[in-house]
Design an enzyme around this catalytic site. Structure first.
Site, mmCIF file in Angstrom:
data_model
loop_
_atom_site.group_PDB
_atom_site.id
_atom_site.type_symbol
_atom_site.label_atom_id
_atom_site.label_comp_id
_atom_site.label_asym_id
_atom_site.label_seq_id
_atom_site.Cartn_x
_atom_site.Cartn_y
_atom_site.Cartn_z
ATOM 1 N N HIS A 1 0.842 -1.280 0.044
ATOM 2 C CA HIS A 1 -0.029 0.174 -0.039
ATOM 3 C C HIS A 1 1.047 1.268 0.051
ATOM 4 C CE1 HIS A 1 0.088 0.045 4.466
ATOM 5 N NE2 HIS A 1 0.142 1.227 4.407
ATOM 6 N N ASP B 1 -0.388 -7.362 1.459
ATOM 7 C CA ASP B 1 0.273 -6.097 1.583
ATOM 8 C C ASP B 1 1.888 -6.109 1.782
ATOM 9 O OD1 ASP B 1 0.200 -3.261 1.793
ATOM 10 O OD2 ASP B 1 -0.157 -3.327 4.009
ATOM 11 N N SER C 1 4.308 2.805 7.889
ATOM 12 C CA SER C 1 4.001 1.556 7.000
ATOM 13 C C SER C 1 5.144 1.254 6.151
ATOM 14 C CB SER C 1 2.955 1.971 6.090
ATOM 15 O OG SER C 1 1.795 2.086 6.561
#
EC number: 3.4.21.-
Length: 238
Positions: free
Chosen positions: A43, A88, A184
């Site tokens: 992502h 992911d 992230s």
């Protein structure tokens, strides 16, 4: 990282910073796994990415930092029995290998699966406050605990997490310490091994009983190693 401290400048020589090229805005972390490859979260992908290696303070030009672009990007596209939660993960081949130095060195892939109850290290340039965003210039580090996956299923009913999944659940159940926005793609390091990639969490981070989700590196090892080896056929795990 919420509730952490500035990382020691010598403890994150594998941590890379991903930027959106045109806006020069900081996006995500990532992990250098050898001289030519970075592992991060899917992502975090953007059309034009710039990757900084060997950075500590993002606000100053560090004379030994190196800049790279993605030459190739690989996504985990296995179809059978996989959900968006399993996918992911993004493997980036750099446009040219980095030169190792005292501030640039790879983090090796895990040799054994992670153990629930382990203490894990997280790090990143993500926000140090939530829900309002305050991005630090230097990476922050913290210790969290690897929890049973069922804890995350119970904590996040709105995600409708599947029963079996290639994902890790980690956090501090009392709250106050957590990864957060823009952490992230960075690593979750348990007992010294690179076990997870920062993936998803509750909108407001570090809440009690709301641990976060991390992509499980160990369950993607064959996929990662096949791509790096240049294998034409990438075997999907069963």
């Amino acid at each position: 990282v919420i509730g952490g401290d500035e990382c020691n400048i010598n403890e994150h020589n594998f941590l890379v910073a991903l930027y959106e090229y045109w806006s020069q805005s900081f996006l995500c972390g990532g992990t250098l796994i050898n001289g030519e490859w970075v592992l991060t979260a899917a992502h975090c992908d953007r059309k034009h990415i710039l990757i900084y290696v060997g950075v500590h303070d993002r606000s100053v030009q560090f004379d030994k930092e190196q800049r790279r672009f993605p030459k190739e990007k690989y996504f985990f596209n296995c179809r059978n029995n996989f959900t968006k939660w399993d996918k992911d993960i993004m493997l980036i081949r750099l446009n040219k290998p980095v030169s190792y130095s005292e501030h640039i060195a790879p983090l090796s892939l895990p040799s054994s699966p992670p153990i629930v109850g382990s203490v894990c290290r997280v790090m990143g340039w993500g926000t140090i406050k939530s829900p309002q965003e305050t991005l630090p210039d230097v990476p922050h580090c913290a210790n969290i605990n690897l929890l049973d996956y069922e804890v995350c299923r119970t904590a996040h009913p709105q995600f409708r997490l599947p029963a079996t999944i290639r994902i890790l659940c980690a956090g501090v159940l009392e709250g106050g310490i957590d990864t957060c926005h823009r952490d992230s793609g960075g690593p979750l390091i348990c007992n010294g091994e690179f076990q997870g990639i920062v993936s998803w969490g509750d909108g407001s981070c570090a809440q009690p009983d709301k641990p976060a989700l991390y992509s499980k590196v160990f369950d993607h090892l064959d996929w990662i190693q096949n791509i790096i080896a240049g294998s034409e056929t990438v075997n999907c795990p069963s």
